[in-house]
Write a protein that holds these residues in place. Structure first.
Motif, PDB file in Angstrom:
ATOM      1  N   ILE D 238       1.043  -1.194   0.020  1.00  0.00           N
ATOM      2  CA  ILE D 238      -0.095   0.040   0.049  1.00  0.00           C
ATOM      3  C   ILE D 238       0.939   1.273   0.158  1.00  0.00           C
ATOM      4  CG2 ILE D 238      -1.971   1.448   1.268  1.00  0.00           C
ATOM      5  CD1 ILE D 238      -2.718  -1.412   0.169  1.00  0.00           C
ATOM      6  N   GLU D 239       1.953   1.357   0.760  1.00  0.00           N
ATOM      7  CA  GLU D 239       2.879   2.261   0.805  1.00  0.00           C
ATOM      8  C   GLU D 239       3.484   2.763  -0.601  1.00  0.00           C
ATOM      9  OE1 GLU D 239       6.384   2.062   3.224  1.00  0.00           O
ATOM     10  OE2 GLU D 239       6.234   4.195   3.786  1.00  0.00           O
ATOM     11  N   GLU D 241       2.371   1.953  -3.735  1.00  0.00           N
ATOM     12  CA  GLU D 241       1.379   2.388  -4.420  1.00  0.00           C
ATOM     13  C   GLU D 241       1.149   3.809  -4.034  1.00  0.00           C
ATOM     14  OE1 GLU D 241      -0.478  -2.090  -4.666  1.00  0.00           O
ATOM     15  OE2 GLU D 241      -1.768  -0.098  -4.455  1.00  0.00           O
ATOM     16  N   ALA D 242       0.837   4.132  -2.788  1.00  0.00           N
ATOM     17  CA  ALA D 242       0.565   5.531  -2.482  1.00  0.00           C
ATOM     18  C   ALA D 242       1.492   6.332  -2.770  1.00  0.00           C
ATOM     19  CB  ALA D 242       0.397   5.558  -0.967  1.00  0.00           C
ATOM     20  N   THR D 243       2.995   6.005  -2.877  1.00  0.00           N
ATOM     21  CA  THR D 243       4.015   6.895  -3.026  1.00  0.00           C
ATOM     22  C   THR D 243       4.096   7.121  -4.427  1.00  0.00           C
ATOM     23  OG1 THR D 243       5.260   5.848  -1.006  1.00  0.00           O
ATOM     24  CG2 THR D 243       6.430   7.060  -2.773  1.00  0.00           C
ATOM     25  N   VAL D 246       1.437   9.888  -5.569  1.00  0.00           N
ATOM     26  CA  VAL D 246       1.729  11.325  -5.040  1.00  0.00           C
ATOM     27  C   VAL D 246       2.968  11.821  -5.744  1.00  0.00           C
ATOM     28  CG1 VAL D 246       0.268  11.176  -3.045  1.00  0.00           C
ATOM     29  CG2 VAL D 246       2.520  10.786  -2.712  1.00  0.00           C
ATOM     30  N   LYS D 247       4.131  11.060  -5.722  1.00  0.00           N
ATOM     31  CA  LYS D 247       5.255  11.637  -6.305  1.00  0.00           C
ATOM     32  C   LYS D 247       5.194  12.396  -7.718  1.00  0.00           C
ATOM     33  CE  LYS D 247       8.123   8.047  -5.366  1.00  0.00           C
ATOM     34  NZ  LYS D 247       9.275   7.215  -5.532  1.00  0.00           N
TER      35      LYS D 247
END
Lengths: 251, 251, 251, 251
Positions: D238-239, D241-243, D246-247
């Motif tokens: 999850i981390e 994919e989230a990163t 937003v990057k």
């Protein structure tokens, strides 16, 4: 909220090491987290003062809960803070939220000309008709004035957040007192609710500020408990009395 | 921690309205709660910077927990923050505490002359013998340098907190890297552990700072979840995959 | 733990509607969750009795915490139960876990011939040397006998779980009493720790049984609080006394 | 709830060792805690079946929360259970409570002659007018029938709890389906809500049963996590994919 690569850490679009550390204090960082922008000098002073007001209220149910939890699990102080936060619901922290919501619904556009006295009467009359307490009004101990309120309003004037919402909550307080015939001071949650509206912050933010501020205070209580324990004595006394009360032949 | 009468509220011996509100920011108030005194200018800057460092780390387990809890009980955001804090135990927040404790035990009196290089070797050797990670050393992403560390040490120099503990943790890092032959940067929890020792703060305070700082960050995550939800999608995907994995005839 | 399709729900390999509902009671279901198999008749009776023993202990810190939390957030009773569970750490529930672990480590193979009296002496001597309490031994109120213990051991005999671990913990108790010269009864957590070992259950399970059992008891306390409130009065009294204690000029 | 002296422990007026241990199973003990009386044979079977239904639902948000919390604080499994319970609020456990309340308000006196078909129409029409889901109706996966429901109703007939509330909720389901033109099965929370009313239990009890049952299931998840970890992998994915999301320069 943020992202990182091998050599960068970015929070809310700002480089954490160069643009945040040493530049924002903890309250400013909270403001950034809640609004997505860094506060102006006035916003910083006002927001920090509101958060600081909510840190510590002595032996509250939250503080008792944190201390009693720490007694059973001293190896997990994070869980003692967590337990203390669980009770910050509709009864205690709810009144800041409720006050901000009430003021914002009564006055959605602060710039528009409105008869604030008539609004205040309407608010009080509606709460009386529903037999509800007006959020932000009344205090069991701090009568006739909650000593935090004049100071918060002084800061609001200094920082440029003393407008129609502050005026309205004061009119509401005066009307509530007039109609009830009792001493009903404006309390700190009412002042903070009004100032949140002045600052253009959503009423939904109110509970969050209370929760983070109280987390600071609960860590303080737990450290104090580790140095000067009181929870065990509280427990023993309450248990003894409760047992006296229910044991047959002892009533 | 405090007391109040009809017209006064006193926290840690200071009059809340006149001596605290508008004068202490939220980090200063935390310092007061933890130590019983108000910070100097240098202590204020340094303490706030350390707390701010620990507020937000993107999609951590804590942040996922808070968002997934909010999904089921949006009426109780305080409980979502509480749930997120429950996991700040030995694995994540523990390393700041562990680093501060390790340094303080190695060097109980910073003023005394000691061979810091020999101390660093001893610390690394002992951890290797026990097959333990040295707390504060190593990072999965931030290699060869955790970008928060040089900035925290720069602030420590500015504020007068760059002494033997900061030197020692850097020697420990160099030694750990030398002995292991791998890139093992000093991470932010290691830098904060060392600076806490420089400031004369107890290592027991370390976890508390992490817990209060993360409470600020979790409120931010929950507000973001209320605006841009992600928790439900995370849940559905994990559930679907887990079900695929266990259902018979589907492996 | 389970999976489901449009027309099936399977838990631990068993069809929930046809093989579990109406066939397993809540304690049996817990046994299935913890061990992956359904209990025999004897296991069912014994496991349910142990769990039932841990449900309710009157006005414990956990119960006070749950009630004080409910006072602030009556709309979120799940968070009040959660808060109450947070304190079930090393101090209270830890003794069942500690006792089971101690017995299992002393006697890894119950079938092997061992000198139980010598083992009991060794256990007590080691705890005395480390200045530690022997887990499961001693009770502040239930002297000379904890009334739950004879009944739990009677059930253990009935259900076929009265072997060397039960014998060993009784020898430990006698030795602890002999050496200390004080009345040190075997308490319920000690009896349960021994019976867990007899049943071949891991000591890691002990804390889990305590946590689930207490969740049942805390729901009971919260419902009682909703009918006959006591938390507010407890809070007011403790606050008043604490304030008296710290206010200047009042000591 | 209880009291004790040196040689007695009494819970809800019953002697714990002689009248409860070995006689009541964990579900019966919960019934005693919630109602103040021991269940009849039919009440015992029905109440245990309802509680067992709510123990385990696979990878729910609660289970994910408990596992992610355990990842950070494996030394405090009680806090991982607590975190998992915090999300059992209005969205998930609320529907049992809501269904029981809705049925009880529609039919306060089950013995009185009423036109159940007309009541069902009124209930559905009112929910449609308010654009609300009818609590207990509809399921994303279990279509056209939730497999737990026929079994729960079969047990209700067996145990003597199949009266007007069970009839009414089935009429409500049929009406909701007819009016919407979609497949809207009665789900397990709806069946349990109706059976609670048949048993004469307050709707306030509904959430409590869900909370205690889920505590059992969460302990199971945490033990499984300790044997076959999944939380860390979930977090990392999850981390990551989230990163990515937003990057900058990666969208």
């Amino acid at each position: 909220m943020g992202w990182s690569t091998a050599d960068r850490i970015v929070v809310r679009g700002r480089d954490l090491p160069s643009a945040i550390l040493g530049k924002l204090n903890l309250g400013d960082m909270a403001f950034l987290e809640l609004t997505g922008r860094t506060p102006s000098a006035g916003e910083s002073k006002m927001f920090n003062a509101m958060a600081v007001t909510l840190v510590e209220h002595g032996v509250t149910p939250s503080a008792l809960v944190a201390r009693l939890t720490y007694l059973g699990a001293p190896e997990a102080m994070q869980a003692a803070v967590a337990a203390g936060l669980c009770g910050l619901g509709s009864v205690f922290v709810g009144s800041t939220e409720g006050c901000a919501k009430m003021l914002k619904e009564a006055l959605p556009e602060p710039g528009v000309k409105s008869d604030l006295t008539a609004l205040a009467r309407k608010i009080v009359a509606e709460h009386r008709a529903r037999k509800q307490i007006v959020p932000g009004i009344g205090h069991p101990i701090h009568k006739p004035v909650d000593p935090r309120v004049p100071r918060l309003f002084e800061l609001a004037r200094e920082c440029g957040f003393s407008g129609k919402y502050v005026e309205l909550i004061q009119l509401v307080q005066a009307e509530a007192e007039r109609v009830s015939g009792k001493s009903l001071p404006l309390n700190a949650t009412g002042a903070i609710g009004a100032i949140l509206c002045e600052m253009g912050l959503e009423w939904r933010i109110a509970r969050g500020i209370g929760v983070m501020a109280r987390a600071v205070g609960l860590v303080g209580h737990i450290l104090e408990e580790s140095r000067e324990p009181m929870a065990q004595e509280v427990w023993f006394r309450i248990e003894e009395e409760a047992t006296e009360h229910v044991k047959p032949g002892k009533r």
